[in-house]
Design a protein around this motif. Structure first.
Motif, PDB file in Angstrom:
ATOM      1  N   SER A   1       1.767  12.473  -4.542  1.00  0.00           N
ATOM      2  CA  SER A   1       0.900  11.644  -4.137  1.00  0.00           C
ATOM      3  C   SER A   1       1.153  12.404  -2.417  1.00  0.00           C
ATOM      4  O   SER A   1       2.438  11.772  -1.434  1.00  0.00           O
ATOM      5  CB  SER A   1       0.999  10.090  -3.853  1.00  0.00           C
ATOM      6  OG  SER A   1       0.739  10.001  -5.016  1.00  0.00           O
TER       7      SER A   1
ATOM      8  N   ASN B   1      -2.765  12.001  -6.279  1.00  0.00           N
ATOM      9  CA  ASN B   1      -2.699  11.053  -5.597  1.00  0.00           C
ATOM     10  C   ASN B   1      -3.421  11.373  -3.550  1.00  0.00           C
ATOM     11  O   ASN B   1      -2.172  11.879  -3.185  1.00  0.00           O
ATOM     12  CB  ASN B   1      -2.390   9.893  -5.811  1.00  0.00           C
ATOM     13  CG  ASN B   1      -1.531   9.158  -7.094  1.00  0.00           C
ATOM     14  OD1 ASN B   1      -3.135   9.382  -7.492  1.00  0.00           O
ATOM     15  ND2 ASN B   1      -1.247   9.401  -7.778  1.00  0.00           N
TER      16      ASN B   1
ATOM     17  N   GLN C   1      -1.353   8.170   6.996  1.00  0.00           N
ATOM     18  CA  GLN C   1      -1.502   6.974   8.192  1.00  0.00           C
ATOM     19  C   GLN C   1      -1.713   7.025   9.167  1.00  0.00           C
ATOM     20  O   GLN C   1      -0.449   6.783   9.643  1.00  0.00           O
ATOM     21  CB  GLN C   1      -1.351   5.274   7.892  1.00  0.00           C
ATOM     22  CG  GLN C   1      -2.176   4.125   8.659  1.00  0.00           C
ATOM     23  CD  GLN C   1      -2.135   2.709   8.537  1.00  0.00           C
ATOM     24  OE1 GLN C   1      -0.510   2.581   8.935  1.00  0.00           O
ATOM     25  NE2 GLN C   1      -2.355   1.714   8.306  1.00  0.00           N
TER      26      GLN C   1
ATOM     27  N   GLU D   1       0.988  -0.730  -0.479  1.00  0.00           N
ATOM     28  CA  GLU D   1      -0.123  -0.009   0.419  1.00  0.00           C
ATOM     29  C   GLU D   1       0.758   1.096   0.021  1.00  0.00           C
ATOM     30  O   GLU D   1       0.707   1.935  -0.421  1.00  0.00           O
ATOM     31  CB  GLU D   1      -0.640   0.375   1.435  1.00  0.00           C
ATOM     32  CG  GLU D   1      -2.327   0.542   1.052  1.00  0.00           C
ATOM     33  CD  GLU D   1      -3.193   0.260   0.277  1.00  0.00           C
ATOM     34  OE1 GLU D   1      -3.156   1.481  -0.581  1.00  0.00           O
ATOM     35  OE2 GLU D   1      -3.372  -0.255  -0.458  1.00  0.00           O
TER      36      GLU D   1
ATOM     37  N   LYS E   1      -4.258   9.540  -0.094  1.00  0.00           N
ATOM     38  CA  LYS E   1      -4.758   8.793   0.699  1.00  0.00           C
ATOM     39  C   LYS E   1      -4.908   8.139   2.379  1.00  0.00           C
ATOM     40  O   LYS E   1      -4.016   8.144   2.780  1.00  0.00           O
ATOM     41  CB  LYS E   1      -4.636   7.107   0.387  1.00  0.00           C
ATOM     42  CG  LYS E   1      -4.799   6.034   1.028  1.00  0.00           C
ATOM     43  CD  LYS E   1      -4.076   4.544   0.440  1.00  0.00           C
ATOM     44  CE  LYS E   1      -5.330   3.538   0.855  1.00  0.00           C
ATOM     45  NZ  LYS E   1      -4.855   3.152   2.284  1.00  0.00           N
TER      46      LYS E   1
ATOM     47  N   LEU F   1      -0.013   9.283   1.027  1.00  0.00           N
ATOM     48  CA  LEU F   1      -0.205   8.961   1.859  1.00  0.00           C
ATOM     49  C   LEU F   1      -0.338   8.609   2.948  1.00  0.00           C
ATOM     50  O   LEU F   1       1.414   8.396   3.675  1.00  0.00           O
ATOM     51  CB  LEU F   1      -0.086   7.113   1.675  1.00  0.00           C
ATOM     52  CG  LEU F   1      -0.456   7.361  -0.168  1.00  0.00           C
ATOM     53  CD1 LEU F   1       0.845   7.493  -1.081  1.00  0.00           C
ATOM     54  CD2 LEU F   1      -0.219   5.156  -0.280  1.00  0.00           C
TER      55      LEU F   1
ATOM     56  N   GLU G   1      -5.487   7.856   6.088  1.00  0.00           N
ATOM     57  CA  GLU G   1      -5.992   6.172   6.526  1.00  0.00           C
ATOM     58  C   GLU G   1      -6.518   6.019   8.328  1.00  0.00           C
ATOM     59  O   GLU G   1      -5.009   7.122   8.867  1.00  0.00           O
ATOM     60  CB  GLU G   1      -5.624   5.521   6.247  1.00  0.00           C
ATOM     61  CG  GLU G   1      -5.776   4.061   6.684  1.00  0.00           C
ATOM     62  CD  GLU G   1      -5.434   2.813   6.317  1.00  0.00           C
ATOM     63  OE1 GLU G   1      -5.150   1.750   6.126  1.00  0.00           O
ATOM     64  OE2 GLU G   1      -4.005   3.177   5.496  1.00  0.00           O
TER      65      GLU G   1
END
Length: 272
Positions: free
Chosen positions: A163, A195, A167, A10, A197, A165, A199
């Motif tokens: 991007s 992008n 978490q 991921e 993401k 990402l 989380e």
């Protein structure tokens, strides 16, 4: 990691794996460690070739970590930097990330917060041409009463890919956690891609956690307003782009790093 990452992992799903595939057989991962109660992590990652490093940082109880991490590799350079940061009980960290150089630039942070620790993280991704730029964060709330705030902005032109990402993982013992993530991207060209993401993984039941992401273009009403006040179109676009990233780099003082970022923004606007 000895094997080349794949998109099934991921954290690497938007990475420039084609570039890494040509480099990975000759990988020579560098590693270093920092520890103490008063740490300043000022890093400028520049030059050519491949900069591949893992940095482990341990902040003592009640200590403080500050700093700037700027990825400013040459046009053909590649950077894959990983920072493993542990904030012990009551420790604080205030970090700014700038990711704007190289053909592929990846800044990854794995941050563990113990009881009462506090994290403030601001990041800016500014890219154009064929660049691929990433900020990847994994913030682990391991103890109660810890606070984390992440604000990341991206401005992209040409055919660049940017991007984020992020978490946030909250352990069962991490009651009273307060965690927030915000990512926004501004696309200056139709070929650019963002992008996002964010989380949340929460196992505690008394927490305050939030995240948000948005991607858009320059505000046409704001552009019209500035131009109606006599500001040239390109200057108006540059001002709006600068204002867009400002809330993510509030801790960044005047100096070479801020000047380089603003120059990069101006160049992207001019090329749009």
């Amino acid at each position: 990691m000895t094997a080349l990452p794949t998109r099934r992992q991921e954290a690497w799903r938007y990475a420039d794996l084609k570039t890494l595939e040509g480099l990975w057989p000759d990988r020579a991962l560098m590693a270093r460690e920092l520890s103490g109660a008063a740490l300043n992590l000022d890093e400028r990652i520049d030059g050519g070739g491949w900069r591949d490093e893992e940095v482990t940082v341990s902040v003592a109880p009640g200590g403080r970590l500050t700093g700037l991490i700027e990825q400013a590799m040459d046009a053909t350079g590649v950077a894959t930097q990983l920072y493993r940061i542990t904030l012990d009980e009551g420790a604080e960290a205030d970090l700014t990330l700038l990711n704007h150089g190289g053909r592929y630039g990846r800044l990854a942070l794995d941050i563990s917060l113990h009881k009462g620790a506090r994290l403030s993280l601001g990041g800016a991704i500014v890219g154009g041409g064929e660049q691929t730029l990433e900020i990847v964060t994994h913030v682990r709330h391991l103890g109660p009463d810890a606070v984390s705030e992440q604000t990341v902005r991206a401005v992209l032109g040409g055919r660049a890919v940017g991007s984020y990402l992020g978490q946030v993982a909250v352990a069962r013992e991490a009651q009273k956690t307060d965690a927030e993530q915000s990512f926004k991207a501004l696309l200056l060209a139709r070929g650019a891609t963002a992008n996002a993401k964010p989380e949340l993984e929460i196992f505690a039941d008394d927490v305050k956690c939030a995240h948000g992401a948005s991607i858009g273009e320059l505000d046409k009403a704001a552009l019209f307003y500035l131009e109606s006040r006599g500001i040239a179109p390109r200057d108006a676009q540059a001002l709006l782009a600068q204002a867009f990233v400002d809330d993510a780099i509030v801790a960044l003082a005047e100096g070479p790093a801020r000047e380089a970022l603003l120059a990069r923004l101006a160049a992207l606007v001019e090329a749009a």
